[in-house]
Design an enzyme around this catalytic site. Structure first.
Site, mmCIF file in Angstrom:
data_model
loop_
_atom_site.group_PDB
_atom_site.id
_atom_site.type_symbol
_atom_site.label_atom_id
_atom_site.label_comp_id
_atom_site.label_asym_id
_atom_site.label_seq_id
_atom_site.Cartn_x
_atom_site.Cartn_y
_atom_site.Cartn_z
ATOM 1 N N PHE A 154 78.737 71.937 2.751
ATOM 2 C CA PHE A 154 77.867 72.609 1.781
ATOM 3 C C PHE A 154 76.452 72.156 2.055
ATOM 4 O O PHE A 154 76.115 70.975 1.882
ATOM 5 C CB PHE A 154 78.240 72.290 0.334
ATOM 6 C CG PHE A 154 77.337 73.007 -0.638
ATOM 7 C CD1 PHE A 154 77.612 74.321 -0.999
ATOM 8 C CD2 PHE A 154 76.205 72.410 -1.149
ATOM 9 C CE1 PHE A 154 76.767 75.011 -1.864
ATOM 10 C CE2 PHE A 154 75.359 73.080 -2.013
ATOM 11 C CZ PHE A 154 75.639 74.387 -2.372
ATOM 12 N N ASP A 239 72.559 65.542 6.844
ATOM 13 C CA ASP A 239 72.186 66.109 5.550
ATOM 14 C C ASP A 239 72.458 65.047 4.491
ATOM 15 O O ASP A 239 73.587 64.876 4.031
ATOM 16 C CB ASP A 239 72.997 67.380 5.282
ATOM 17 C CG ASP A 239 72.659 68.029 3.953
ATOM 18 O OD1 ASP A 239 72.023 67.358 3.104
ATOM 19 O OD2 ASP A 239 73.041 69.192 3.737
ATOM 20 N N LYS A 268 66.707 66.579 -3.514
ATOM 21 C CA LYS A 268 67.210 66.153 -4.813
ATOM 22 C C LYS A 268 66.485 64.936 -5.369
ATOM 23 O O LYS A 268 65.427 65.065 -5.966
ATOM 24 C CB LYS A 268 68.730 65.952 -4.747
ATOM 25 C CG LYS A 268 69.473 67.270 -4.469
ATOM 26 C CD LYS A 268 70.935 67.159 -4.720
ATOM 27 C CE LYS A 268 71.664 68.462 -4.367
ATOM 28 N NZ LYS A 268 71.283 69.601 -5.196
#
Length: 417
Positions: A154, A239, A268
């Site tokens: 994801f 990531d 984030k």
């Protein structure tokens, strides 16, 4: 600590909750299925809804709120910058960006930082950089570059990214998708090696797969990927948008196994839960392939985001959040591990990041999250049976213990039905 339910509910306020939920349902696309709670305020690891009921936030906005809600250092940095200038675009310099990229590069041990806004933008930027590097440095034939990605990945919701997802909810009805990606099983270095050819420019990998259920690969996987990428002259792109910046008990999850990728993708928590901030971080021989006019963002690198991001980096530079996540995470994993076999099938994760697989005979992950919400704990399910816990790193140890006790109570309650 005053736990959930201590505040009285004022008669009639329930209609405020219902109205807020109804307004979303009527005027927003139904692309989310949130729990029926309407958050009004937050401080530290706790949030309060419009009824005055308090909840322990065990999602932390998918790790975007690693340092808690309304952290005073981050709020102060944002307020100070709000009084000065918030946006200039990259058509001009601003006095915050240079500080931010310098200190973030130092934290990561790299030369350069390409600032963007959202995590998906960081992934898209990483893909562009890898392709440009492949054509301009490695010598891949024009239009032939490929990138190896992992099953269960994801990386975001853009059409490029969902085009190499294997989750039907992510890609169904959003094609056609562009070529250039090869999917292999997560955790299998041999499969990656078999997928690499002379046109491969990068391997894109989550050090821990978050959305897939907090899946931790074998200990030798990331070191094997690093060795393979070095040998084959392929970029290793990590990531770390969810796993990075203290969440796992280290600055980056790659640190847990002593691996340094060619590019970090960050997001984030980099915005401190206040503004969207993301970045691609790497050395000059890779990020230096970009030329004026070839990539950019109106808001990327804006002074407000840079000011907040700099404060995040300074908090991490001391190592205290990482150590706190490591110590509290060890306790969390120990306590949850004791519940395996009593309605929990498996517990995985690192630091303050846990995937809990619920026995299907007892209910779904969503149902467990609803039961936890009724007890004052907010968590998020994924892939049917998994409940994810990722509380802010500032969570109190006693509150963490209380959350596990409440989960145990839910397991007992459901088992006795």
């Amino acid at each position: 600590m005053l736990h959930s339910g201590a505040a009285a509910v004022t008669p009639g306020i329930r209609s405020t909750t219902d109205a807020a939920i109804a307004a979303e349902a009527e005027h927003s696309p139904h692309n989310y299925h949130p729990l029926p709670v309407v958050v009004s305020t937050g401080e530290g690891a706790w949030v309060t809804d419009v009824e005055g009921r308090r909840y322990l936030d065990c999602l932390a906005a998918y790790s975007a709120v690693n340092f808690g809600h309304s952290h005073p250092r981050l709020v102060a940095a944002a307020k100070a910058q709000l009084d000065r200038v918030t946006l200039t675009s990259r058509a001009f310099h601003n006095d915050q960006l240079g500080v931010f990229v310098t200190e973030l590069a130092a934290l990561a041990g790299k030369d350069m930082v390409l600032p963007m806004n959202t995590g998906a933008e960081a992934v898209e930027s990483g893909i562009k950089v890898a392709r440009a590097w492949g054509y301009r440095v490695k010598g891949v034939a024009s239009g032939e570059a490929n990138i190896v990605v992992m099953a269960g990945n994801f990386h975001g919701r853009t059409t490029t990214i969902v085009g190499f997802s294997d989750d039907p909810d992510a890609y169904n009805d959003f094609g056609p998708f562009g070529p250039g990606f090869r999917t292999v099983p997560y955790g299998d270095v041999g499969a990656i090696a078999a997928a690499i050819d002379e046109n491969t420019v990068a391997v894109l990998v989550e050090p821990i797969q978050g959305e897939a259920g907090v899946i931790v690969p074998p200990a030798d996987f990331l070191p094997g990927v690093r060795e393979l990428c070095t040998r084959e002259r392929v970029l290793m792109i990590a990531d770390e948008i969810q796993s990075g910046l203290g969440r796992t008990g280290a600055t980056f999850a790659c640190d847990l196994v002593g691996v340094v990728p060619d590019l970090y993708l960050l997001g984030k928590a980099l915005g401190g839960g206040i503004v969207p901030v993301s970045a691609v971080v790497g050395d000059a021989d890779i990020l230096g392939v970009l030329r004026p006019g070839q990539h950019g963002s109106t808001f990327g690198g804006n002074p407000l985001a840079a000011a907040v991001g700099t404060e995040v980096v300074r908090m991490l530079a001391g190592g205290e959040p990482q150590e706190r996540a490591r110590m509290l995470g060890a306790r969390l994993h120990e306590r949850l591990g004791a519940l395996v076999g009593d309605g929990i099938v498996a517990v995985r994760g690192a630091g303050l990041w846990v995937g809990i697989d619920i026995d299907p005979a007892l209910g779904t992950g969503r149902e467990f999250c609803e039961r936890l919400m009724a007890r004052g704990i907010l968590a998020k399910d994924t892939h049917g049976q998994t409940v994810r816990l990722a509380p802010p790193i500032v969570v109190d140890e006693a509150d963490l213990d209380w959350a596990v006790d409440e989960l145990a109570a839910v397991l007992s309650e459901v088992s006795d039905r």
